[in-house]
Design a protein around this motif. Sequence first.
Motif, mmCIF file in Angstrom:
data_model
loop_
_atom_site.group_PDB
_atom_site.id
_atom_site.type_symbol
_atom_site.label_atom_id
_atom_site.label_comp_id
_atom_site.label_asym_id
_atom_site.label_seq_id
_atom_site.Cartn_x
_atom_site.Cartn_y
_atom_site.Cartn_z
ATOM 1 N N ASN A 195 -2.705 -2.170 45.995
ATOM 2 C CA ASN A 195 -3.622 -1.411 45.148
ATOM 3 C C ASN A 195 -3.606 0.076 45.501
ATOM 4 O O ASN A 195 -3.663 0.940 44.622
ATOM 5 C CB ASN A 195 -5.042 -1.969 45.268
ATOM 6 C CG ASN A 195 -5.223 -3.270 44.508
ATOM 7 O OD1 ASN A 195 -4.444 -3.597 43.616
ATOM 8 N ND2 ASN A 195 -6.247 -4.021 44.861
ATOM 9 N N THR B 137 -0.307 -5.952 41.201
ATOM 10 C CA THR B 137 -0.445 -6.389 42.592
ATOM 11 C C THR B 137 -0.297 -7.897 42.677
ATOM 12 O O THR B 137 -0.919 -8.636 41.911
ATOM 13 C CB THR B 137 -1.823 -5.971 43.146
ATOM 14 O OG1 THR B 137 -1.827 -4.560 43.386
ATOM 15 C CG2 THR B 137 -2.147 -6.697 44.444
ATOM 16 N N ASP C 130 -4.583 -6.115 39.056
ATOM 17 C CA ASP C 130 -4.659 -6.691 40.388
ATOM 18 C C ASP C 130 -4.613 -8.207 40.245
ATOM 19 O O ASP C 130 -5.613 -8.852 39.950
ATOM 20 C CB ASP C 130 -5.954 -6.249 41.069
ATOM 21 C CG ASP C 130 -6.117 -6.825 42.470
ATOM 22 O OD1 ASP C 130 -5.224 -7.585 42.902
ATOM 23 O OD2 ASP C 130 -7.132 -6.520 43.128
#
Length: 341
Positions: free
Chosen positions: A32, A158, A131
């Motif tokens: 991140n 991510t 994410d």
Amino acid sequence: MAAALAREIYGPRHNPGTAPDSLITTGGTESNQLALLLARETHGGSVRLVCGANAHHSLARAAWLLGLPDPVVVPAPAGTLHPAALDEVLSHLPGPLLVAATAGTTDAGLIDPLPEIAARCAAHGARLHIDAAYGGGLLFSDRHRTRLAGLDTADTVTLDLHKLGWQPVAAGLLAVKDRRDLTALRHRADYLNAADDTEAGLPDLLGRSLRTTRRPDVLKLAVTLRTLGRSGLGALVDQVCARAREFAALIDEHPGFQLHARPAISTVLFRPTGATDDTVAAVRRALLTDGRAVLGRARLDGRLWLKATLLNPQTGPADLAALLHLVAARQATLVEGHTTR
């Protein structure tokens, strides 16, 4: 291997210059941070983060670390980022903007409506980061990968395969849609990546990480993928998701427990019926210190919940029933002890 995982997200690209790529990281937090760094450098050193209240804490911390403005946090009362609320925020904010969505929230494992969020980002010219540290492993499953529709629209993604990838830490990745974004990480130290060495074909790893000394974590990923393949990993994903649904059904049928909601991935939130938040917290700590069970905690809907994230494919019905028995017994002991005082 890292590039292969990026292609799992984005698919093959015909132009090698803009092909997807990925970097090995220590986990979701570093991924991140790198996503925000690449967004900042892509936009000339300035970008504003917009994220839901359900976003991982590392995103706001990365903005602080990189000297970016305070993030704009969009309320997520239902646990996911609402596209209409995001659209309203993007309509009134000056750019450049980076929107961070989540595929597998920390508390309940929920997945934001990724296609709708991507459409809002495209309409407002905002960059998109997703994410998927937890939920990204659904990509391996033919049964569940459609729940990540829209993941391929993100500029960066991510992943953290120590969750639904069964790797020991560290096993993080940051995937990028366009490998040209990684030029921001280029760095030259003559004793490590001299230009003539690079031209002669020696690998230049210094420009693919903010770290210098690091472990060869990609090796264990490569061994796992070559041994099990996508179908083998997908079968494990299917198993833990099925166990979570079974555990949720067991809780729902038990008069002594309350289920928060049907699990989105493999996280199940529950609490003893009628218990106070103090009791829920005490039960969790007691099981942990006794060495009997490790449960997480999550505060949703104004109440504290016990959190079981099922990641062991070998977990069976007897294990799930035993866990509920442990929680019930520990609660009874605590209540009895409080009553006799």
